[in-house]
Design a protein around this motif. Structure first.
Motif, PDB file in Angstrom:
ATOM      1  N   THR A   1       0.888  -1.345   0.084  1.00 18.26           N
ATOM      2  CA  THR A   1      -0.030  -0.028   0.090  1.00 18.26           C
ATOM      3  C   THR A   1       0.674   1.391   0.055  1.00 18.26           C
ATOM      4  O   THR A   1       0.386   2.308  -0.480  1.00 18.26           O
ATOM      5  N   SER A   2       2.071   1.176   0.531  1.00 20.08           N
ATOM      6  CA  SER A   2       3.030   2.121   0.572  1.00 20.08           C
ATOM      7  C   SER A   2       3.916   2.416  -0.767  1.00 20.08           C
ATOM      8  O   SER A   2       4.618   3.388  -0.672  1.00 20.08           O
ATOM      9  N   ASP A   3       3.727   1.528  -1.643  1.00 22.71           N
ATOM     10  CA  ASP A   3       4.559   1.445  -2.780  1.00 22.71           C
ATOM     11  C   ASP A   3       4.292   2.916  -3.529  1.00 22.71           C
ATOM     12  O   ASP A   3       3.238   3.271  -3.857  1.00 22.71           O
ATOM     13  N   ALA A   4       5.455   3.512  -3.988  1.00 26.75           N
ATOM     14  CA  ALA A   4       5.229   4.676  -4.778  1.00 26.75           C
ATOM     15  C   ALA A   4       4.809   4.613  -6.245  1.00 26.75           C
ATOM     16  O   ALA A   4       4.327   5.497  -6.805  1.00 26.75           O
ATOM     17  N   ASN A   5       5.228   3.443  -6.864  1.00 24.61           N
ATOM     18  CA  ASN A   5       4.723   3.099  -7.954  1.00 24.61           C
ATOM     19  C   ASN A   5       3.090   2.747  -8.139  1.00 24.61           C
ATOM     20  O   ASN A   5       2.842   1.896  -7.679  1.00 24.61           O
ATOM     21  N   ASP A   6       2.366   3.650  -8.749  1.00 26.44           N
ATOM     22  CA  ASP A   6       0.897   3.417  -8.691  1.00 26.44           C
ATOM     23  C   ASP A   6       0.645   2.059  -9.389  1.00 26.44           C
ATOM     24  O   ASP A   6      -0.247   1.381  -8.877  1.00 26.44           O
ATOM     25  N   LEU A   7       1.210   2.126 -10.551  1.00 28.47           N
ATOM     26  CA  LEU A   7       0.856   0.795 -11.414  1.00 28.47           C
ATOM     27  C   LEU A   7       0.962  -0.459 -10.656  1.00 28.47           C
ATOM     28  O   LEU A   7       0.359  -1.272 -10.510  1.00 28.47           O
ATOM     29  N   GLU A   8       2.331  -0.547  -9.907  1.00 28.70           N
ATOM     30  CA  GLU A   8       2.608  -1.862  -9.080  1.00 28.70           C
ATOM     31  C   GLU A   8       1.586  -1.992  -7.844  1.00 28.70           C
ATOM     32  O   GLU A   8       1.398  -3.053  -7.639  1.00 28.70           O
ATOM     33  N   ARG A   9       1.334  -1.054  -7.389  1.00 29.50           N
ATOM     34  CA  ARG A   9       0.597  -0.910  -6.298  1.00 29.50           C
ATOM     35  C   ARG A   9      -0.900  -1.341  -6.320  1.00 29.50           C
ATOM     36  O   ARG A   9      -1.334  -2.163  -5.915  1.00 29.50           O
ATOM     37  N   ARG A  10      -1.344  -0.745  -7.688  1.00 34.72           N
ATOM     38  CA  ARG A  10      -2.856  -1.242  -8.061  1.00 34.72           C
ATOM     39  C   ARG A  10      -2.810  -2.472  -8.572  1.00 34.72           C
ATOM     40  O   ARG A  10      -3.643  -3.415  -8.243  1.00 34.72           O
ATOM     41  N   ARG A  11      -1.810  -3.307  -9.056  1.00 36.67           N
ATOM     42  CA  ARG A  11      -1.733  -4.594  -9.591  1.00 36.67           C
ATOM     43  C   ARG A  11      -1.550  -5.520  -8.303  1.00 36.67           C
ATOM     44  O   ARG A  11      -2.159  -6.640  -8.193  1.00 36.67           O
ATOM     45  N   ALA A  12      -0.884  -5.056  -7.230  1.00 37.61           N
ATOM     46  CA  ALA A  12      -0.673  -5.766  -6.047  1.00 37.61           C
ATOM     47  C   ALA A  12      -1.890  -5.984  -5.360  1.00 37.61           C
ATOM     48  O   ALA A  12      -2.505  -7.223  -4.851  1.00 37.61           O
ATOM     49  N   MET A  13      -2.885  -4.843  -5.230  1.00 35.86           N
ATOM     50  CA  MET A  13      -4.171  -4.895  -4.667  1.00 35.86           C
ATOM     51  C   MET A  13      -5.075  -5.912  -5.165  1.00 35.86           C
ATOM     52  O   MET A  13      -5.878  -6.547  -4.683  1.00 35.86           O
ATOM     53  N   SER A  14      -5.180  -5.859  -6.491  1.00 39.60           N
ATOM     54  CA  SER A  14      -5.849  -6.603  -7.331  1.00 39.60           C
ATOM     55  C   SER A  14      -5.610  -8.014  -7.066  1.00 39.60           C
ATOM     56  O   SER A  14      -6.125  -8.977  -7.359  1.00 39.60           O
ATOM     57  N   PHE A  15      -4.160  -8.460  -7.340  1.00 33.75           N
ATOM     58  CA  PHE A  15      -3.845  -9.641  -7.269  1.00 33.75           C
ATOM     59  C   PHE A  15      -4.229 -10.450  -5.959  1.00 33.75           C
ATOM     60  O   PHE A  15      -4.743 -11.457  -5.567  1.00 33.75           O
ATOM     61  N   ALA A  16      -3.992  -9.443  -4.780  1.00 34.88           N
ATOM     62  CA  ALA A  16      -4.536  -9.745  -3.504  1.00 34.88           C
ATOM     63  C   ALA A  16      -6.116 -10.206  -3.541  1.00 34.88           C
ATOM     64  O   ALA A  16      -6.357 -11.062  -2.719  1.00 34.88           O
ATOM     65  N   LYS A  17      -6.781  -9.215  -4.092  1.00 37.52           N
ATOM     66  CA  LYS A  17      -8.165  -9.386  -3.975  1.00 37.52           C
ATOM     67  C   LYS A  17      -8.554 -10.703  -4.814  1.00 37.52           C
ATOM     68  O   LYS A  17      -9.624 -11.177  -4.309  1.00 37.52           O
ATOM     69  N   VAL A  18      -7.921 -10.958  -5.709  1.00 32.19           N
ATOM     70  CA  VAL A  18      -8.252 -12.340  -6.684  1.00 32.19           C
ATOM     71  C   VAL A  18      -8.019 -13.650  -5.710  1.00 32.19           C
ATOM     72  O   VAL A  18      -8.883 -14.382  -5.446  1.00 32.19           O
ATOM     73  N   GLN A  19      -7.127 -13.600  -4.863  1.00 34.81           N
ATOM     74  CA  GLN A  19      -6.660 -14.801  -4.139  1.00 34.81           C
ATOM     75  C   GLN A  19      -7.646 -14.701  -2.850  1.00 34.81           C
ATOM     76  O   GLN A  19      -8.220 -15.832  -2.632  1.00 34.81           O
ATOM     77  N   ILE A  20      -7.894 -13.506  -2.443  1.00 38.72           N
ATOM     78  CA  ILE A  20      -8.689 -13.328  -1.223  1.00 38.72           C
ATOM     79  C   ILE A  20     -10.270 -13.951  -1.708  1.00 38.72           C
ATOM     80  O   ILE A  20     -11.028 -14.602  -1.008  1.00 38.72           O
ATOM     81  N   GLY A  21     -10.639 -13.648  -2.851  1.00 42.34           N
ATOM     82  CA  GLY A  21     -11.895 -13.762  -3.183  1.00 42.34           C
ATOM     83  C   GLY A  21     -12.072 -15.400  -3.469  1.00 42.34           C
ATOM     84  O   GLY A  21     -13.220 -15.919  -2.940  1.00 42.34           O
TER      85      GLY A  21
END
Length: 379
Positions: A303-323
């Motif tokens: 969540t604190s990553d300065a790279n917007d693209l990589e941060r948003r990808r990480a949130m989506s990858f996590a949400k896929v696995q969580i789902g």
């Protein structure tokens, strides 16, 4: 990445776990939900006394300078206990607006919130958005030194309890443009604001909020007018990480409940747990939970990553696995519990409702898979 908790984080976890054991039995949860706001103000004051409301804020703002991993520790414990207080909606989502922006009066709002004197809510989601964060049809028309808000927001967590609403509205552009979105701090009892509370599938309190020619002073704008999307995107990213933590705690609780049931439920001449096929299903639930745990920690760190693209990808990858994990663990918990697994009288029935809500909050698996594909093409 180091996934080990520090000594301070271990102390935080022990404190929250102890609170949950003392305060959050199934019967107590039912009493909290029966209160006028659908949750306990007394619990909220205790959150403040324990410092939980200030975990995510910098010390300069009156908080405790904690990271999103610290917040995840709190939400994981809350997931295990099925907490009904609007911690994610107020401390994480609305709090994220405060963390990721600068405006006059921010310090005063944070100070009151950390002490438990104010409830905050983010009013962003709209009907027809289908999880698209930039979908904002609510308009803010500038007239002199004021803005006139018109539109409707839905799924506002604790919207009927909040003292201040952080409202997104469009000052320019088309409905789905990222540019042209502003954020306004609006008192809930402001003229032209109508709040309609309702219950979600899991019994949690939400509200639909209508703005009809609501006149807001220009001083209520948070950040630069028309540049609010980046702030909202960061706040929602924090919300995704917090929900991932809650989901892990919830899956942990479902697994423990099911294992205990299999050990004690006697049928066909002995406990159900002696059947190897049922043992394998419980083991699969454990694997799914641990996969989700790793991704939840990863999301919190990113969540604190300065790279917007990589941060948003990480949130989506996590949400896929969580789902995926939530879907599997929830279904297994209900099936292994038999007929009582779908009743409100049995805790698994309540846990399954909450897992269904979390699976879809901030976007379901299909949405985030599509978003990952979109982001990958931008790399």
């Amino acid at each position: 990445m180091d996934f080990e908790l520090s000594s301070e984080q271990s102390m935080l976890k022990d404190g929250v776990d102890r609170f949950m054991a003392q305060r959050y039995s199934q019967d107590a949860r039912g009493r909290f939900m029966a209160e006028p706001e659908g949750w306990s103000r007394d619990n909220w004051r205790q959150f403040a006394d324990m410092g939980l409301l200030g975990v995510g804020f910098d010390e300069a703002l009156g908080g405790f300078g904690g990271s999103m991993v610290d917040t995840m520790i709190v939400t994981e414990a809350f997931g295990q206990g099925l907490v009904v207080e609007p911690y994610i909606g107020s401390a994480v989502l609305a709090g994220g607006i405060l963390r990721h922006s600068e405006f006059a009066g921010r310090e005063d709002i944070v100070a009151d919130f950390v002490q438990g004197a104010r409830i905050l809510a983010l009013a962003h989601e709209e009907e027809g958005a289908r999880y698209l964060l930039s979908h904002v049809s609510t308009t803010a028309r500038q007239v002199g030194d004021r803005y006139v808000l018109d539109g409707r927001k839905v799924n506002v967590i604790a919207g009927d309890s909040a003292d201040i609403l952080f409202v997104t509205a469009r000052v320019s552009g088309s409905v789905r443009d990222e540019k042209g979105i502003s954020i306004f701090a609006v008192p809930k009892d402001h003229p032209g604001v109508t709040i309609e509370p309702y219950l979600g599938i899991d019994g949690s309190r939400h509200a639909a909020i209508t703005f009809a020619a609501a006149e807001i002073p220009a001083t209520a704008v948070i950040g630069q007018p028309g540049h609010g999307f980046a702030i909202v995107e960061r706040a929602i990213g924090d919300g995704i990480a917090a929900v991932c933590g809650e989901a892990v705690g919830l899956m942990d609780a479902m697994l423990k409940t099911v294992v205990e049931y299999l050990k004690t439920r006697n049928q066909f001449g002995g406990p159900l747990g002696r059947f190897q096929a049922l043992q394998h299903r419980a083991a699969d639930m454990y694997v799914a939970t641990e996969q989700a745990r790793s991704m939840a920690i990863y999301a919190a760190m990113m969540t604190s990553d300065a790279n917007d693209l990589e941060r948003r990808r990480a949130m989506s990858f996590a949400k896929v696995q969580i789902g995926k994990s939530l879907h599997f663990v929830g279904q297994q918990a209900v099936q292994l519990s038999g007929g009582i697994g779908v009743t409100d009288e049995y805790i698994v029935g309540q846990q399954f409702k909450r897992s269904t809500a979390l699976e879809r909050q901030f976007g379901d698996v299909d949405h985030h898979l599509s978003l990952i594909d979109h982001l990958d093409r931008r790399r």
